[in-house]
Motif scaffolding. Sequence first.
Motif, PDB file in Angstrom:
ATOM      1  N   LYS A   1       2.252   1.176  -7.597  1.00 59.11           N
ATOM      2  CA  LYS A   1       1.087   0.574  -6.942  1.00 59.11           C
ATOM      3  C   LYS A   1       0.035   0.131  -7.949  1.00 59.11           C
ATOM      4  CE  LYS A   1       1.216   2.331  -2.292  1.00 59.11           C
ATOM      5  NZ  LYS A   1       1.311   3.717  -1.833  1.00 59.11           N
ATOM      6  N   ARG A   2       0.045   0.788  -9.115  1.00 58.86           N
ATOM      7  CA  ARG A   2      -0.965   0.422 -10.137  1.00 58.86           C
ATOM      8  C   ARG A   2      -0.614  -0.889 -10.827  1.00 58.86           C
ATOM      9  NH1 ARG A   2      -1.092   4.377 -14.695  1.00 58.86           N
ATOM     10  NH2 ARG A   2      -3.032   3.480 -15.443  1.00 58.86           N
TER      11      ARG A   2
ATOM     12  N   ARG B   1      -9.983  -2.286 -13.326  1.00 59.58           N
ATOM     13  CA  ARG B   1      -8.927  -3.194 -12.835  1.00 59.58           C
ATOM     14  C   ARG B   1      -8.780  -4.316 -13.866  1.00 59.58           C
ATOM     15  NH1 ARG B   1     -10.261  -5.712  -8.043  1.00 59.58           N
ATOM     16  NH2 ARG B   1      -8.103  -5.633  -7.356  1.00 59.58           N
TER      17      ARG B   1
ATOM     18  N   GLU C   1      -5.785  -0.382 -11.731  1.00 58.88           N
ATOM     19  CA  GLU C   1      -4.913  -1.479 -11.309  1.00 58.88           C
ATOM     20  C   GLU C   1      -4.682  -2.402 -12.498  1.00 58.88           C
ATOM     21  OE1 GLU C   1      -6.236  -3.425  -7.748  1.00 58.88           O
ATOM     22  OE2 GLU C   1      -4.656  -4.939  -7.970  1.00 58.88           O
TER      23      GLU C   1
END
Length: 466
Positions: free
Chosen positions: A339-340, A287, A310
């Motif tokens: 969404k990422r 992330r 992410e």
Amino acid sequence: MLLTISTAYSPATDLGYLLHKHPARMQSFTLAFGQAHVFYPEACTERCTAALLLDVDAVGLVRRPQGQFAENFALAQYVSDRPYVASSFLSVAIARVFSSALSGKCKDRPQLAETEIPLSARVSILPCRGGEKLLRRLFEPLGYTVTAERHTLDAQFPEWGESRYFTVTLENTCRLSELLTHLYILIPVLDDEKHYWVGEAEIEKLSKHGKDWLTAHPEQESIVRRYLKHQRSLTREALAQLREEDVRETAETVQAQEEELVEKQLGLNEIRLATVTETLKKSGAKRVLDLGCGEGKLLRKLLAEKQFEEIVGMDVSHHVLKIAQERLNYDRLPEKEKKRLHLFQGSLGYRDKRLTGYDAAAVVEVIEHLDISRLSAFERGLFKFTCPQTVVLTTPNIEYNVKFENPHAGNFRHKDHRFEWTRDEFQSWATSITKRFGYTVVFHPIGPEDENVGPPTQMAVFSRGS
Ligand code: SAH
């Protein structure tokens, strides 16, 4: 309290699409403080008027213990004007009832939302602390023709004189979203009062709704001060953010061209972004944050790597974020990819809860854009509060500038740089960070390394607690 919005655009009934409210229907909305009704007193091809009638529940307000009327004199609840005038209640109603129109969205006629059309807004009754003069100083610079009719305090007692209440008509050829935004911000400013507690969230609202017009408004300071209920520290922070935004916007256009020109010969940007991506991959991060993401060149590379689950791009400038969103084709990305990726506006000079919990942060060619005086706030924000496991940070090496053909004033690579560091300066700054915040650091050159002056870009890779 009544707000009407009229247009003579042809066909005028398109106003219904823009407001997402059908001209033939009357709709009512329940708000925390009363009812809002939307209807069209006229709707034909030549002219169309939409009305927003706000019916504030005066009794409900009085009963609320911490409400508007918790004033310390006995008659306050009987003499208050709040239920009857345009105030922050109207702003809340606009945001709630016309939310899509306020943000410039129009599902059925996207083109129309972008079009400047002749619009006229009439507000009755509008309290103006500062009188007609202020009213004009706020709206005229934005292109409005202002007509104001001042009301006497009491028609039966003319000797009581004039009130601060006006019926106001504002005419302009602009986008509907602009008109709504100006009303949304400026009505509470004129009223100089708000029915709710004012905190950091208000700065965000100002920045979101004011970015396109407030940075250059001659009354910027009094608008911000009044909007934030005269709270000094909030006002200072908001003004600083607006100024940063302003400087960036002008600087960025020049910046992209200048820096590209200077560094183009080396293909430096490509090397830098590839190196940063590789370094982030090697760190094992899943992330990641790209702080000061600009137009999203690094984000594009990160998106191509499946390892990154992410990815956040943050920048102080709405303008470049919009470009990033377009370049990354955000709206057309498949849901899973969307969404990422998260893009949001924020400033590295401030602590930001949204940034916590990430494995790594990239800060590529950004620190040199910060005022030296803001650097310690940046350090604390990133290394103490956000504290990702890995921070990959790059900045120009000023020693290398002698090798460029067209050096700029002050010998920096472009005008918006507040400073550029030698290798020694960068390394001692980075080392001081490791000591204060519990990180270790390793330095890497980026680009062709010169024997005497080193590489064009310098990179520090910080790791937490190892
Ligand atoms: N990292 C990008 C962009 C570098 S240009 C790249 O390598 O291509 C510097 C960027 O930092 C600009 O987009 C600018 O808007 C942003 N920036 C400047 N000050 C900032 C701040 N205080 N907070 C967040 N971003 C900032």
